[in-house]
Design a protein around this motif. Structure first.
Motif, PDB file in Angstrom:
ATOM      1  N   LYS A  28       0.870  -1.318  -0.031  1.00 44.78           N
ATOM      2  CA  LYS A  28      -0.096   0.019   0.037  1.00 44.78           C
ATOM      3  C   LYS A  28       0.837   1.165   0.039  1.00 44.78           C
ATOM      4  N   LYS A  29       0.461   2.413  -0.825  1.00 48.63           N
ATOM      5  CA  LYS A  29       1.280   3.496  -0.744  1.00 48.63           C
ATOM      6  C   LYS A  29       1.248   4.035   0.725  1.00 48.63           C
ATOM      7  N   ALA A  30       2.392   4.605   1.016  1.00 48.31           N
ATOM      8  CA  ALA A  30       2.815   5.272   2.196  1.00 48.31           C
ATOM      9  C   ALA A  30       3.750   6.347   2.368  1.00 48.31           C
ATOM     10  N   LEU A  31       3.944   7.044   3.411  1.00 52.67           N
ATOM     11  CA  LEU A  31       4.888   7.792   3.643  1.00 52.67           C
ATOM     12  C   LEU A  31       5.786   7.319   4.556  1.00 52.67           C
ATOM     13  N   ILE A  32       7.069   7.216   3.943  1.00 52.79           N
ATOM     14  CA  ILE A  32       8.206   6.327   4.846  1.00 52.79           C
ATOM     15  C   ILE A  32       9.028   7.505   5.417  1.00 52.79           C
ATOM     16  N   MET A  33       9.364   7.202   6.942  1.00 52.32           N
ATOM     17  CA  MET A  33       9.991   8.356   7.409  1.00 52.32           C
ATOM     18  C   MET A  33      11.198   7.326   8.142  1.00 52.32           C
ATOM     19  N   GLU A  34      12.458   7.717   7.594  1.00 58.84           N
ATOM     20  CA  GLU A  34      13.689   7.197   7.944  1.00 58.84           C
ATOM     21  C   GLU A  34      14.413   8.143   9.224  1.00 58.84           C
ATOM     22  N   THR A  35      14.709   7.813  10.364  1.00 64.10           N
ATOM     23  CA  THR A  35      15.374   8.512  11.241  1.00 64.10           C
ATOM     24  C   THR A  35      16.873   8.000  11.318  1.00 64.10           C
ATOM     25  N   ILE A  36      17.921   8.437  11.318  1.00 61.38           N
ATOM     26  CA  ILE A  36      19.176   7.931  11.230  1.00 61.38           C
ATOM     27  C   ILE A  36      20.269   8.863  12.283  1.00 61.38           C
ATOM     28  N   VAL A  37      20.707   8.113  13.087  1.00 65.16           N
ATOM     29  CA  VAL A  37      21.960   8.340  14.055  1.00 65.16           C
ATOM     30  C   VAL A  37      23.248   8.001  13.349  1.00 65.16           C
ATOM     31  N   HIS A  38      24.041   8.929  13.063  1.00 65.32           N
ATOM     32  CA  HIS A  38      25.462   8.099  12.420  1.00 65.32           C
ATOM     33  C   HIS A  38      26.630   8.869  13.019  1.00 65.32           C
ATOM     34  N   TRP A  39      27.493   8.107  13.632  1.00 67.34           N
ATOM     35  CA  TRP A  39      28.651   8.573  14.177  1.00 67.34           C
ATOM     36  C   TRP A  39      29.817   8.034  13.276  1.00 67.34           C
ATOM     37  N   ASN A  40      30.675   8.720  12.721  1.00 70.30           N
ATOM     38  CA  ASN A  40      31.939   8.156  12.031  1.00 70.30           C
ATOM     39  C   ASN A  40      33.023   9.322  12.303  1.00 70.30           C
TER      40      ASN A  40
ATOM     41  N   LYS B 205      21.773   7.092  24.000  1.00 70.94           N
ATOM     42  CA  LYS B 205      21.405   8.492  23.775  1.00 70.94           C
ATOM     43  C   LYS B 205      21.111   8.300  22.519  1.00 70.94           C
ATOM     44  N   SER B 206      21.357   7.843  21.381  1.00 67.60           N
ATOM     45  CA  SER B 206      21.005   7.978  20.070  1.00 67.60           C
ATOM     46  C   SER B 206      19.493   7.620  20.227  1.00 67.60           C
ATOM     47  N   HIS B 207      19.324   6.467  20.703  1.00 69.51           N
ATOM     48  CA  HIS B 207      17.859   5.885  20.617  1.00 69.51           C
ATOM     49  C   HIS B 207      16.943   7.068  21.300  1.00 69.51           C
ATOM     50  N   THR B 208      17.131   7.688  22.510  1.00 72.67           N
ATOM     51  CA  THR B 208      16.473   8.607  23.126  1.00 72.67           C
ATOM     52  C   THR B 208      16.333   9.681  22.358  1.00 72.67           C
ATOM     53  N   ILE B 209      17.222  10.305  21.209  1.00 74.45           N
ATOM     54  CA  ILE B 209      16.824  11.263  20.404  1.00 74.45           C
ATOM     55  C   ILE B 209      15.898  10.894  19.144  1.00 74.45           C
ATOM     56  N   VAL B 210      16.116   9.781  18.668  1.00 67.70           N
ATOM     57  CA  VAL B 210      15.021   9.239  17.602  1.00 67.70           C
ATOM     58  C   VAL B 210      13.758   9.088  18.202  1.00 67.70           C
ATOM     59  N   HIS B 211      13.852   8.571  19.425  1.00 65.23           N
ATOM     60  CA  HIS B 211      12.254   8.338  20.154  1.00 65.23           C
ATOM     61  C   HIS B 211      11.746   9.713  20.270  1.00 65.23           C
ATOM     62  N   ASP B 212      12.388  10.816  20.828  1.00 68.73           N
ATOM     63  CA  ASP B 212      11.809  12.255  21.122  1.00 68.73           C
ATOM     64  C   ASP B 212      11.719  12.658  19.667  1.00 68.73           C
ATOM     65  N   TRP B 213      12.620  12.572  18.605  1.00 66.00           N
ATOM     66  CA  TRP B 213      11.900  13.255  17.368  1.00 66.00           C
ATOM     67  C   TRP B 213      10.747  12.760  16.850  1.00 66.00           C
ATOM     68  N   PHE B 214      10.765  11.323  16.807  1.00 70.44           N
ATOM     69  CA  PHE B 214       9.348  10.521  16.513  1.00 70.44           C
ATOM     70  C   PHE B 214       8.159  10.958  17.351  1.00 70.44           C
TER      71      PHE B 214
END
Length: 138
Positions: A86-98, A115-124
């Motif tokens: 089914k058609k959808a809006l896909i939301m991808e949230t990425i935290v990257h450390w390099n 810490k990264s999970h906390t940020i993604v959870h908060d943003w979502f």
């Protein structure tokens, strides 16, 4: 290797969420504005007096932001796509450390993930606040 021997120089935490939405019939720009409080505008005169529909059939936003704690780059990508055929809006949230000049041990990796999970959870939950959050909690 033993935990003390594990060393990494790059980490990625990626979450992919999908919201069913028929963007071929409904306006994805209005959906973003009404449900995620993200505004994208195209000048109305782009579509006046010509045979081009103002409703995008494909759409993508890709934005990255610098984060100091944990030291990372946060990327939010929104795009039209499909979920369960089914058609959808896909939301991808990425935290990257390099940072190949600094290696992390297991304890630092776990701390970075937390810490990264906390940020993604908060943003979502900030992004879906309102109707989408109500739908999400059902």
């Amino acid at each position: 290797p033993t935990p003390a021997e594990i060393i990494v120089d790059s980490l990625i935490l990626r979450y992919i969420d999908a919201f069913e939405f028929d963007y071929s019939v409904n306006n994805i720009i209005s959906f973003l504005h009404d449900n995620l409080k993200i505004s994208v505008n195209f000048k109305k005169n782009l579509f006046e007096n010509i045979n081009i529909q103002s409703n995008p059939q494909k759409f993508i936003i890709h934005s990255s932001f610098s984060c100091s704690d944990p030291q990372s780059e946060i990327t939010l990508r929104l795009a039209t796509g499909q979920r369960n055929s089914k058609k959808a809006l896909i939301m991808e949230t990425i935290v990257h450390w390099n940072n190949p000049t600094i290696a992390l041990n297991v304890r630092e990796i776990i701390k970075w993930i937390d810490k990264s999970h906390t940020i993604v959870h908060d943003w979502f939950f900030k992004l879906i606040e309102g109707k989408l959050e109500e739908d999400f909690e059902k």
